[in-house]
Design a protein around this motif. Sequence first.
Motif, PDB file in Angstrom:
ATOM      1  N   ILE A  42       0.628  -1.845  -0.183  1.00  0.00           N
ATOM      2  CA  ILE A  42       0.154  -0.102   0.121  1.00  0.00           C
ATOM      3  C   ILE A  42       1.318   1.506   0.059  1.00  0.00           C
ATOM      4  CG2 ILE A  42      -1.977   1.015   1.280  1.00  0.00           C
ATOM      5  CD1 ILE A  42      -2.712  -1.468   1.984  1.00  0.00           C
ATOM      6  N   HIS A  43       0.829   2.082  -0.707  1.00  0.00           N
ATOM      7  CA  HIS A  43       1.267   3.014  -1.213  1.00  0.00           C
ATOM      8  C   HIS A  43       1.624   4.019   0.073  1.00  0.00           C
ATOM      9  CE1 HIS A  43       1.814   2.901  -5.050  1.00  0.00           C
ATOM     10  NE2 HIS A  43       0.038   3.125  -5.398  1.00  0.00           N
ATOM     11  N   LYS A  44       2.254   4.673   0.856  1.00  0.00           N
ATOM     12  CA  LYS A  44       2.636   5.385   2.068  1.00  0.00           C
ATOM     13  C   LYS A  44       1.890   6.523   2.416  1.00  0.00           C
ATOM     14  CE  LYS A  44       7.465   3.000   3.063  1.00  0.00           C
ATOM     15  NZ  LYS A  44       9.222   3.590   2.811  1.00  0.00           N
ATOM     16  N   GLU A  45       1.647   7.084   1.247  1.00  0.00           N
ATOM     17  CA  GLU A  45       0.862   8.226   1.377  1.00  0.00           C
ATOM     18  C   GLU A  45      -0.484   8.157   1.678  1.00  0.00           C
ATOM     19  OE1 GLU A  45       2.145   7.715  -2.315  1.00  0.00           O
ATOM     20  OE2 GLU A  45       3.829   7.775  -1.137  1.00  0.00           O
ATOM     21  N   LYS A  46      -1.095   7.362   1.470  1.00  0.00           N
ATOM     22  CA  LYS A  46      -2.154   6.561   2.274  1.00  0.00           C
ATOM     23  C   LYS A  46      -2.157   5.895   3.636  1.00  0.00           C
ATOM     24  CE  LYS A  46      -3.627   6.276  -2.511  1.00  0.00           C
ATOM     25  NZ  LYS A  46      -4.288   5.217  -3.540  1.00  0.00           N
ATOM     26  N   ILE A  47      -1.311   5.452   4.288  1.00  0.00           N
ATOM     27  CA  ILE A  47      -1.214   4.494   5.276  1.00  0.00           C
ATOM     28  C   ILE A  47      -1.255   5.628   5.954  1.00  0.00           C
ATOM     29  CG2 ILE A  47       0.191   3.490   6.788  1.00  0.00           C
ATOM     30  CD1 ILE A  47       1.548   1.551   4.448  1.00  0.00           C
ATOM     31  N   LEU A  48      -2.351   5.789   7.290  1.00  0.00           N
ATOM     32  CA  LEU A  48      -2.695   6.438   8.959  1.00  0.00           C
ATOM     33  C   LEU A  48      -1.708   6.208   9.551  1.00  0.00           C
ATOM     34  CD1 LEU A  48      -6.672   6.955   8.841  1.00  0.00           C
ATOM     35  CD2 LEU A  48      -4.777   8.956   7.658  1.00  0.00           C
ATOM     36  N   SER A  49      -1.473   4.921  10.402  1.00  0.00           N
ATOM     37  CA  SER A  49      -0.735   4.579  10.816  1.00  0.00           C
ATOM     38  C   SER A  49      -0.587   2.969  10.546  1.00  0.00           C
ATOM     39  CB  SER A  49      -0.942   4.615  12.981  1.00  0.00           C
ATOM     40  OG  SER A  49      -2.802   3.042  12.206  1.00  0.00           O
ATOM     41  N   ILE A  50       0.535   2.509  11.068  1.00  0.00           N
ATOM     42  CA  ILE A  50       0.962   0.513  11.555  1.00  0.00           C
ATOM     43  C   ILE A  50       1.436   0.867  12.558  1.00  0.00           C
ATOM     44  CG2 ILE A  50       2.370  -1.065  10.853  1.00  0.00           C
ATOM     45  CD1 ILE A  50       3.116   1.213   7.968  1.00  0.00           C
ATOM     46  N   GLN A  51       0.478  -0.182  12.996  1.00  0.00           N
ATOM     47  CA  GLN A  51       0.257  -1.130  14.455  1.00  0.00           C
ATOM     48  C   GLN A  51       0.859  -2.349  14.484  1.00  0.00           C
ATOM     49  OE1 GLN A  51      -2.637   0.270  16.369  1.00  0.00           O
ATOM     50  NE2 GLN A  51      -2.250   2.376  16.167  1.00  0.00           N
ATOM     51  N   PRO A  52       1.801  -3.127  16.240  1.00  0.00           N
ATOM     52  CA  PRO A  52       1.976  -4.704  15.481  1.00  0.00           C
ATOM     53  C   PRO A  52       0.627  -4.720  16.870  1.00  0.00           C
ATOM     54  CG  PRO A  52       3.944  -2.771  17.175  1.00  0.00           C
ATOM     55  CD  PRO A  52       2.744  -1.853  16.253  1.00  0.00           C
ATOM     56  N   LYS A  53       0.205  -5.793  16.233  1.00  0.00           N
ATOM     57  CA  LYS A  53      -0.914  -6.599  17.199  1.00  0.00           C
ATOM     58  C   LYS A  53      -1.235  -7.659  17.301  1.00  0.00           C
ATOM     59  CE  LYS A  53      -3.663  -2.412  18.243  1.00  0.00           C
ATOM     60  NZ  LYS A  53      -4.297  -2.602  19.509  1.00  0.00           N
ATOM     61  N   TYR A  54      -0.614  -8.669  18.327  1.00  0.00           N
ATOM     62  CA  TYR A  54      -1.093  -9.487  19.172  1.00  0.00           C
ATOM     63  C   TYR A  54      -1.559 -10.729  18.512  1.00  0.00           C
ATOM     64  CZ  TYR A  54       3.828  -8.054  21.422  1.00  0.00           C
ATOM     65  OH  TYR A  54       4.906  -7.696  20.685  1.00  0.00           O
ATOM     66  N   ALA A  55      -2.611  -9.827  19.164  1.00  0.00           N
ATOM     67  CA  ALA A  55      -4.622 -10.979  18.691  1.00  0.00           C
ATOM     68  C   ALA A  55      -5.355 -10.085  17.629  1.00  0.00           C
ATOM     69  CB  ALA A  55      -4.662 -10.599  19.794  1.00  0.00           C
ATOM     70  N   LEU A  56      -4.564 -10.493  16.583  1.00  0.00           N
ATOM     71  CA  LEU A  56      -5.207  -9.887  15.278  1.00  0.00           C
ATOM     72  C   LEU A  56      -7.048  -9.913  15.427  1.00  0.00           C
ATOM     73  CD1 LEU A  56      -3.093 -10.490  12.697  1.00  0.00           C
ATOM     74  CD2 LEU A  56      -3.372  -8.582  13.637  1.00  0.00           C
ATOM     75  N   TYR A  57      -7.250 -11.302  15.883  1.00  0.00           N
ATOM     76  CA  TYR A  57      -8.513 -11.522  15.872  1.00  0.00           C
ATOM     77  C   TYR A  57      -9.149 -10.989  16.652  1.00  0.00           C
ATOM     78  CZ  TYR A  57      -8.746 -15.163  12.362  1.00  0.00           C
ATOM     79  OH  TYR A  57      -8.119 -16.097  10.991  1.00  0.00           O
ATOM     80  N   ASN A  58      -9.049 -11.097  17.833  1.00  0.00           N
ATOM     81  CA  ASN A  58      -9.606 -10.109  18.850  1.00  0.00           C
ATOM     82  C   ASN A  58     -10.320  -8.485  17.727  1.00  0.00           C
ATOM     83  OD1 ASN A  58      -9.662 -11.400  20.422  1.00  0.00           O
ATOM     84  ND2 ASN A  58      -8.171 -11.022  22.132  1.00  0.00           N
ATOM     85  N   GLN A  59      -8.625  -7.832  17.500  1.00  0.00           N
ATOM     86  CA  GLN A  59      -8.824  -6.489  17.110  1.00  0.00           C
ATOM     87  C   GLN A  59      -9.584  -6.168  16.044  1.00  0.00           C
ATOM     88  OE1 GLN A  59      -6.737  -3.456  17.981  1.00  0.00           O
ATOM     89  NE2 GLN A  59      -8.103  -2.466  16.405  1.00  0.00           N
ATOM     90  N   ALA A  60     -10.429  -7.592  14.891  1.00  0.00           N
ATOM     91  CA  ALA A  60     -11.158  -7.857  14.062  1.00  0.00           C
ATOM     92  C   ALA A  60     -12.448  -7.810  14.565  1.00  0.00           C
ATOM     93  CB  ALA A  60     -10.575  -8.707  13.285  1.00  0.00           C
ATOM     94  N   ASP A  61     -12.437  -8.209  16.169  1.00  0.00           N
ATOM     95  CA  ASP A  61     -13.901  -8.465  17.398  1.00  0.00           C
ATOM     96  C   ASP A  61     -14.387  -6.696  16.860  1.00  0.00           C
ATOM     97  OD1 ASP A  61     -14.318 -10.455  16.400  1.00  0.00           O
ATOM     98  OD2 ASP A  61     -13.287 -11.642  18.482  1.00  0.00           O
ATOM     99  N   LEU A  62     -12.597  -6.021  17.767  1.00  0.00           N
ATOM    100  CA  LEU A  62     -13.441  -4.843  18.149  1.00  0.00           C
ATOM    101  C   LEU A  62     -14.240  -3.536  16.519  1.00  0.00           C
ATOM    102  CD1 LEU A  62     -13.343  -2.545  20.269  1.00  0.00           C
ATOM    103  CD2 LEU A  62     -10.492  -2.160  19.427  1.00  0.00           C
ATOM    104  N   LEU A  63     -13.232  -4.217  15.758  1.00  0.00           N
ATOM    105  CA  LEU A  63     -13.455  -3.489  14.515  1.00  0.00           C
ATOM    106  C   LEU A  63     -15.312  -3.713  13.757  1.00  0.00           C
ATOM    107  CD1 LEU A  63     -10.377  -3.263  12.426  1.00  0.00           C
ATOM    108  CD2 LEU A  63     -11.563  -1.374  13.871  1.00  0.00           C
ATOM    109  N   LEU A  64     -15.835  -5.182  14.096  1.00  0.00           N
ATOM    110  CA  LEU A  64     -16.763  -5.067  13.667  1.00  0.00           C
ATOM    111  C   LEU A  64     -17.836  -4.282  15.226  1.00  0.00           C
ATOM    112  CD1 LEU A  64     -16.800  -9.104  12.991  1.00  0.00           C
ATOM    113  CD2 LEU A  64     -17.359  -7.242  11.717  1.00  0.00           C
TER     114      LEU A  64
END
Length: 70
Positions: A32-54
């Motif tokens: 993804i073009h760097k100009e279009k990225i707001l942030s990049i963050q490490p997350k150990y539990a991606l599925y928990n992050q997906a649940d939060l986004l839902l």
Amino acid sequence: MFRIYFYKKNAIVVDEIHREFYFTTSDTARKIHKEKILSIQPKYALYNQADLLLELGYKKSDKDGIQFDL
């Protein structure tokens, strides 16, 4: 604009304009073009992050169609 959450070789890309997200690989997320990225963050539990986004009203997209085991 995109936010990227990653753990090792896996990533979630969040599209802030369309309020959706999808699972992909870290290598694909890096393309993804760097100009279009707001942030990049490490997350150990991606599925928990997906649940939060839902819960926040984001939609899960099958844009990449990649499913993986953590």
